[in-house]
Design a protein around this motif. Structure first.
Motif, short mmCIF file in Angstrom:
data_model
loop_
_atom_site.label_atom_id
_atom_site.label_comp_id
_atom_site.label_asym_id
_atom_site.label_seq_id
_atom_site.Cartn_x
_atom_site.Cartn_y
_atom_site.Cartn_z
N GLU A 101 48.96 -22.31 -29.50
CA GLU A 101 50.08 -22.09 -29.20
C GLU A 101 50.21 -20.60 -28.46
N VAL A 102 51.00 -20.59 -27.31
CA VAL A 102 50.97 -19.13 -26.58
C VAL A 102 52.27 -18.97 -26.37
N THR A 103 52.72 -17.72 -26.55
CA THR A 103 53.63 -16.79 -26.20
C THR A 103 53.79 -16.46 -24.74
N MET A 104 55.02 -16.34 -24.30
CA MET A 104 55.06 -15.34 -23.01
C MET A 104 54.67 -14.21 -23.44
N PHE A 105 54.90 -12.98 -22.39
CA PHE A 105 54.50 -11.53 -22.86
C PHE A 105 55.60 -11.18 -23.99
N ASP A 106 55.09 -10.59 -24.97
CA ASP A 106 55.81 -10.21 -26.12
C ASP A 106 55.66 -8.83 -26.57
N GLY A 107 54.96 -8.03 -25.72
CA GLY A 107 54.74 -6.59 -26.37
C GLY A 107 53.48 -6.05 -24.97
N PHE A 108 53.59 -4.82 -25.26
CA PHE A 108 52.69 -3.89 -24.68
C PHE A 108 52.14 -2.61 -24.99
N VAL A 109 51.10 -1.91 -24.45
CA VAL A 109 50.60 -0.78 -24.98
C VAL A 109 50.53 0.08 -23.45
N THR A 110 50.70 1.30 -23.80
CA THR A 110 50.25 2.19 -22.32
C THR A 110 48.75 2.92 -22.55
N VAL A 111 48.13 2.82 -21.50
CA VAL A 111 46.81 3.37 -21.44
C VAL A 111 46.65 4.22 -20.30
N PRO A 112 45.93 5.33 -20.35
CA PRO A 112 45.63 6.38 -19.30
C PRO A 112 45.07 5.52 -18.04
N ARG A 113 45.60 6.07 -17.04
CA ARG A 113 44.91 5.57 -15.49
C ARG A 113 43.42 6.01 -15.39
N VAL A 114 42.82 5.22 -14.81
CA VAL A 114 41.44 5.84 -14.49
C VAL A 114 41.02 6.11 -13.20
N GLY A 115 39.90 6.79 -13.11
CA GLY A 115 39.73 7.45 -11.77
C GLY A 115 39.79 8.70 -11.49
N GLU A 116 39.31 9.51 -10.36
CA GLU A 116 39.25 10.89 -10.56
C GLU A 116 40.70 11.49 -10.05
N ASP A 117 41.36 10.76 -9.58
CA ASP A 117 42.64 11.21 -9.10
C ASP A 117 43.71 10.63 -9.61
N ALA A 118 43.33 9.84 -10.81
CA ALA A 118 44.45 9.24 -11.49
C ALA A 118 45.31 9.99 -12.52
#
Length: 246
Positions: free
Chosen positions: A117-134
């Motif tokens: 059984e699978v839900t639709m999107f029900d949450g999130f987390v923030t993560v730092p962007r990667v890359g030199e200019d991110a």
């Protein structure tokens, strides 16, 4: 499978509204992008002959209808949803139109029935962007997944895994014994997965992976739910539009 749905809904509180549409477009960077495949262009609404009935609607109703039509057209042009997948590897996929869930089922080589059984999107987390200019952060969306594995023909008990599906990984949160014994008012629900012995955690992950419940499945679910999210939005807009038009 119907008997599992109330259990799943008690254990996982999914969002009452579509999460993806509340996030800014740039926040989806860490999630797989969806491109329309084999999408067919069909008219979303047809021109109707002139009718004096249109003049009976209030200005507010006409304004709402105009906004709804514009939104439906925008969604159709921006990223029209495609027909949901019905298979993934050895699993059969069953969409549940109008619901925040989808169902998958399969059979393993060990005479096991696997129900997911699978839900639709029900949450999130923030993560730092990667890359030199991110700079700044991206948002990674979360999907809740229940995996029930039945052994033998009697189907009396199941091993239930509560998992988190991230864009590129699947994590186990909890492992239950799902008993059909109705006499157990408050059954023991097992320890937190992260508090288990490391070797046991590793073996349980391998147990799921051997049955096709793995990181590849997690990536598929994110692509599937991106598409389902848009399907449900367009369906909802159409229902509201039909209601206002009456």
């Amino acid at each position: 499978m119907a008997r599992l749905i109330p259990t799943a809904q008690r254990r996982i509180l999914s969002s009452s509204s579509s999460l993806i549409h509340r996030l800014p477009p740039q926040s989806h960077h860490c999630c797989p992008s969806i491109q329309s495949q084999n999408a067919t262009s069909t008219p979303l609404f047809h021109c109707r002959p002139y009718s004096t009935h249109e003049f009976t609607k209030s200005p507010v109703q006409n304004y709402i209808l105009r906004i709804l039509r514009n939104e439906i057209e925008y969604q159709a042009e921006y990223a029209p949803p495609h027909q949901p997948e019905t298979k993934f590897n050895s699993f059969t996929v069953q969409d549940r139109p109008g619901e925040q869930w989808m169902t998958m089922s399969g059979i393993s080589g060990d005479n096991e029935d696997i129900k997911i059984e699978v839900t639709m999107f029900d949450g999130f987390v923030t993560v730092p962007r990667v890359g030199e200019d991110a700079s700044g952060h991206d948002v990674c969306l979360h999907i809740s997944v229940l995996v029930d594995i039945y052994k033998g023909d009697d189907g009396s008990n199941a091993l239930e895994f509560v998992c988190s599906a991230w864009p590129n990984s699947l994590e186990i949160q909890k492992v239950y014994i799902l008993s059909q014994d109705k006499k157990q008012a408050r059954p023991y629900m097992g320890p937190n997965f992260r508090s288990m012995d490391g070797k046991l955690q590793k073996m349980l992950r391998e147990f799921l992976e051997a049955r096709g419940v793995n990181n590849e499945l997690s990536r598929f679910l994110h692509e599937y739910m991106m598409n389902k999210d848009r399907i449900e939005l367009v369906r909802w807009l159409g229902i509201v539009k039909s209601f206002v038009e009456k």
